[in-house]
Design a protein around this motif. Structure first.
Motif, PDB file in Angstrom:
ATOM      1  N   ASP A   1      -0.431  -6.623  -3.367  1.00  0.00           N
ATOM      2  CA  ASP A   1      -0.643  -7.034  -3.693  1.00  0.00           C
ATOM      3  C   ASP A   1       0.693  -7.914  -3.869  1.00  0.00           C
ATOM      4  N   SER A   2       1.352  -7.838  -5.058  1.00  0.00           N
ATOM      5  CA  SER A   2       2.762  -9.188  -5.570  1.00  0.00           C
ATOM      6  C   SER A   2       3.743  -8.485  -4.127  1.00  0.00           C
ATOM      7  N   LEU A   3       3.289  -7.227  -3.881  1.00  0.00           N
ATOM      8  CA  LEU A   3       4.971  -6.770  -3.149  1.00  0.00           C
ATOM      9  C   LEU A   3       4.705  -6.761  -1.483  1.00  0.00           C
ATOM     10  N   THR A   4       3.428  -7.509  -1.292  1.00  0.00           N
ATOM     11  CA  THR A   4       3.183  -7.786   0.175  1.00  0.00           C
ATOM     12  C   THR A   4       3.583  -9.381   0.147  1.00  0.00           C
ATOM     13  N   ALA A   5       3.051 -10.045  -0.713  1.00  0.00           N
ATOM     14  CA  ALA A   5       3.387 -11.775  -0.941  1.00  0.00           C
ATOM     15  C   ALA A   5       4.926 -11.933  -0.774  1.00  0.00           C
ATOM     16  N   ALA A   6       5.730 -11.072  -1.364  1.00  0.00           N
ATOM     17  CA  ALA A   6       6.956 -11.142  -1.513  1.00  0.00           C
ATOM     18  C   ALA A   6       7.897 -10.716  -0.226  1.00  0.00           C
ATOM     19  N   THR A   7       6.953  -9.732   0.369  1.00  0.00           N
ATOM     20  CA  THR A   7       8.130  -9.521   1.547  1.00  0.00           C
ATOM     21  C   THR A   7       7.009  -9.265   2.762  1.00  0.00           C
ATOM     22  N   GLY A   8       5.597  -9.802   2.706  1.00  0.00           N
ATOM     23  CA  GLY A   8       5.078  -9.101   4.144  1.00  0.00           C
ATOM     24  C   GLY A   8       5.045  -8.019   4.064  1.00  0.00           C
ATOM     25  N   ARG A   9       5.282  -6.763   3.781  1.00  0.00           N
ATOM     26  CA  ARG A   9       5.169  -5.992   3.927  1.00  0.00           C
ATOM     27  C   ARG A   9       3.718  -5.086   3.456  1.00  0.00           C
ATOM     28  N   ALA A  10       3.124  -4.307   4.126  1.00  0.00           N
ATOM     29  CA  ALA A  10       1.335  -4.562   3.701  1.00  0.00           C
ATOM     30  C   ALA A  10       1.855  -2.524   3.239  1.00  0.00           C
ATOM     31  N   VAL A  11       1.000  -2.283   2.056  1.00  0.00           N
ATOM     32  CA  VAL A  11       0.970  -1.299   1.187  1.00  0.00           C
ATOM     33  C   VAL A  11      -0.547  -0.725   1.731  1.00  0.00           C
ATOM     34  N   GLU A  12      -0.270   0.342   1.374  1.00  0.00           N
ATOM     35  CA  GLU A  12      -1.200   1.649   1.342  1.00  0.00           C
ATOM     36  C   GLU A  12      -1.599   1.876   0.492  1.00  0.00           C
ATOM     37  N   LEU A  13      -2.587   2.477  -0.822  1.00  0.00           N
ATOM     38  CA  LEU A  13      -2.364   3.297  -1.322  1.00  0.00           C
ATOM     39  C   LEU A  13      -2.921   4.426  -1.468  1.00  0.00           C
ATOM     40  N   VAL A  14      -1.927   5.266  -2.320  1.00  0.00           N
ATOM     41  CA  VAL A  14      -2.185   6.961  -1.813  1.00  0.00           C
ATOM     42  C   VAL A  14      -2.734   7.401  -3.257  1.00  0.00           C
ATOM     43  N   PRO A  15      -3.642   8.311  -3.962  1.00  0.00           N
ATOM     44  CA  PRO A  15      -4.379   8.612  -5.194  1.00  0.00           C
ATOM     45  C   PRO A  15      -3.759   9.644  -4.818  1.00  0.00           C
ATOM     46  N   ILE A  16      -3.031  10.251  -6.084  1.00  0.00           N
ATOM     47  CA  ILE A  16      -2.363  12.212  -6.326  1.00  0.00           C
ATOM     48  C   ILE A  16      -3.093  12.102  -7.811  1.00  0.00           C
ATOM     49  N   VAL A  17      -4.079  13.113  -7.839  1.00  0.00           N
ATOM     50  CA  VAL A  17      -4.292  13.702  -8.636  1.00  0.00           C
ATOM     51  C   VAL A  17      -3.236  14.754  -9.388  1.00  0.00           C
ATOM     52  N   THR A  18      -2.890  14.549 -11.330  1.00  0.00           N
ATOM     53  CA  THR A  18      -1.939  14.788 -11.766  1.00  0.00           C
ATOM     54  C   THR A  18      -2.814  16.052 -12.360  1.00  0.00           C
ATOM     55  N   ALA A  19      -1.469  16.615 -13.462  1.00  0.00           N
ATOM     56  CA  ALA A  19      -1.802  17.806 -13.957  1.00  0.00           C
ATOM     57  C   ALA A  19      -3.141  17.034 -15.841  1.00  0.00           C
ATOM     58  N   GLY A  20      -2.523  16.342 -16.046  1.00  0.00           N
ATOM     59  CA  GLY A  20      -3.028  15.209 -16.866  1.00  0.00           C
ATOM     60  C   GLY A  20      -4.433  14.890 -16.650  1.00  0.00           C
ATOM     61  N   ASP A  21      -4.670  14.465 -15.534  1.00  0.00           N
ATOM     62  CA  ASP A  21      -6.295  14.023 -14.719  1.00  0.00           C
ATOM     63  C   ASP A  21      -6.808  15.089 -15.050  1.00  0.00           C
ATOM     64  N   ARG A  22      -6.373  17.017 -14.690  1.00  0.00           N
ATOM     65  CA  ARG A  22      -7.648  17.440 -14.603  1.00  0.00           C
ATOM     66  C   ARG A  22      -7.737  18.461 -15.882  1.00  0.00           C
ATOM     67  N   SER A  23      -6.648  17.509 -17.157  1.00  0.00           N
ATOM     68  CA  SER A  23      -6.996  18.608 -18.259  1.00  0.00           C
ATOM     69  C   SER A  23      -7.257  17.750 -19.141  1.00  0.00           C
TER      70      SER A  23
END
Length: 329
Positions: free
Chosen positions: A24-46
């Motif tokens: 949200d801060s980046l979009t406010a500062a630059t006008g660029r839309a940002v899409e979140l891409v969730p990624i599962v890490t090894a730490g999340d699986r253990s």
């Protein structure tokens, strides 16, 4: 239309919250839309303790996705990043840091000093365990892992089995859960982990366009403080199984001859044995431009005092860049 920037993030509630806030801060500062891409890490699986999982457990999958071009940049909890750099990647921004202090959440509203001997207190960080033992409060410390809600249930839920837990205040703030806090712990009692409360915004080193956009949200005072803390950790070669703490603040220093005020870094560092019986604490000051040197010099002082024996490893200085403090979300 310009394509949205793809932001890679862990999928936990805290990671998603802090990533969305940055987006949200980046979009406010630059006008660029940002899409979140969730990624599962090894730490999340253990469910293994962080100390057993190894270096980069919470960031390697994000970095792989970044290098492979699946995402344009990643948001990391800075304390999860290995201190070793990767020439293919670039930390383009270190935003304004959240309050890096630790927070106590107790079952009945008691502060840390008010907990009676024998109270069971939960934390997943050896740094906190060591400092609790060093305080000599005769508390029983229980190692815990899991996300914020899982941990809170151990002390506030219907099946609560702990008298209190300690979490990073920054995570509770980003989740809008500051009302859960019983006591924010003074760093004199509980010194934070290196880079606690700070974010690292990473992109590919050859992506100058994205780097320039991200750099608009860089906060030089935060970057300097975190640089000093992580330089201390790297020089100590301290990993996620090591009870090392560091906290740097920037303040106005002594006026110059012309009367101008100058900024100064004040860095505190500690190495504590897991049972709390050995507790080395020192501090050092310098200018923001000297941040890395301040951290290295303070680490050298701690090593001269015997920190390497507390850490259970020889004092090696040739390759200090391969360790991390694990996530204590």
């Amino acid at each position: 239309m310009t394509a949205a920037l793809r932001l890679g993030t862990r999928g936990s509630a805290l990671a998603m919250a802090q990533s969305q806030q940055f987006a949200d801060s980046l979009t406010a500062a630059t006008g660029r839309a940002v899409e979140l891409v969730p990624i599962v890490t090894a730490g999340d699986r253990s469910s293994e303790p962080v100390a057993r999982l190894g270096v980069g457990v919470f960031v390697s999958a994000l970095r792989d996705a970044l290098i492979d071009g699946q995402i344009d940049f990643a948001v990391h909890s800075y304390k999860d990043l290995p201190t070793a750099g990767d020439a293919r990647l670039h930390i383009a921004a270190v935003p304004v840091r959240e309050d890096p202090r630790d927070a106590l959440i107790s079952r009945d509203g008691r502060t840390l000093a008010e907990l009676p001997p024998g109270s069971r207190i939960g934390t997943g960080a050896l740094r906190r365990i060591a400092q609790l033992h060093a305080l000599g409060l005769q508390l029983e410390v229980a190692p815990i892992r899991g996300n914020v809600d899982t941990r809170l249930a151990r002390v506030r839920g219907p099946e609560a089995d702990l008298d209190a837990i300690i979490l990073a205040r920054a995570g509770l703030s980003r989740l809008g859960r500051l009302d859960e806090i019983t006591e924010t712990l003074d760093p004199m009692l509980m010194l934070p982990a290196p880079a606690q409360g700070a974010l690292a915004i990473e992109c590919r080193a050859d992506d100058s366009e994205t780097a320039a956009l991200l750099a608009l949200l860089d906060h030089p005072p935060t970057r300097a403080a975190v640089t000093a803390e992580r330089a201390l950790m790297a020089t100590l070669e301290a990993g996620c199984s090591a009870p090392v703490a560091a906290f740097a603040v920037l303040a106005e220093g002594e006026p110059t001859e012309s009367g101008d005020s100058t900024e100064e870094i004040y860095l505190r560092g500690a190495v504590i044995s897991p049972d709390g019986s050995s507790d080395l604490r020192r501090s050092r000051t310098g200018t923001p431009a000297e941040a890395a040197e301040i951290g290295k010099a303070l680490a050298a002082e701690l090593l001269d005092l015997g920190a390497d024996s507390i850490l259970g490893q020889p004092a090696r200085h040739s390759d200090p860049g391969t360790q991390e403090i694990g996530s204590t979300e």
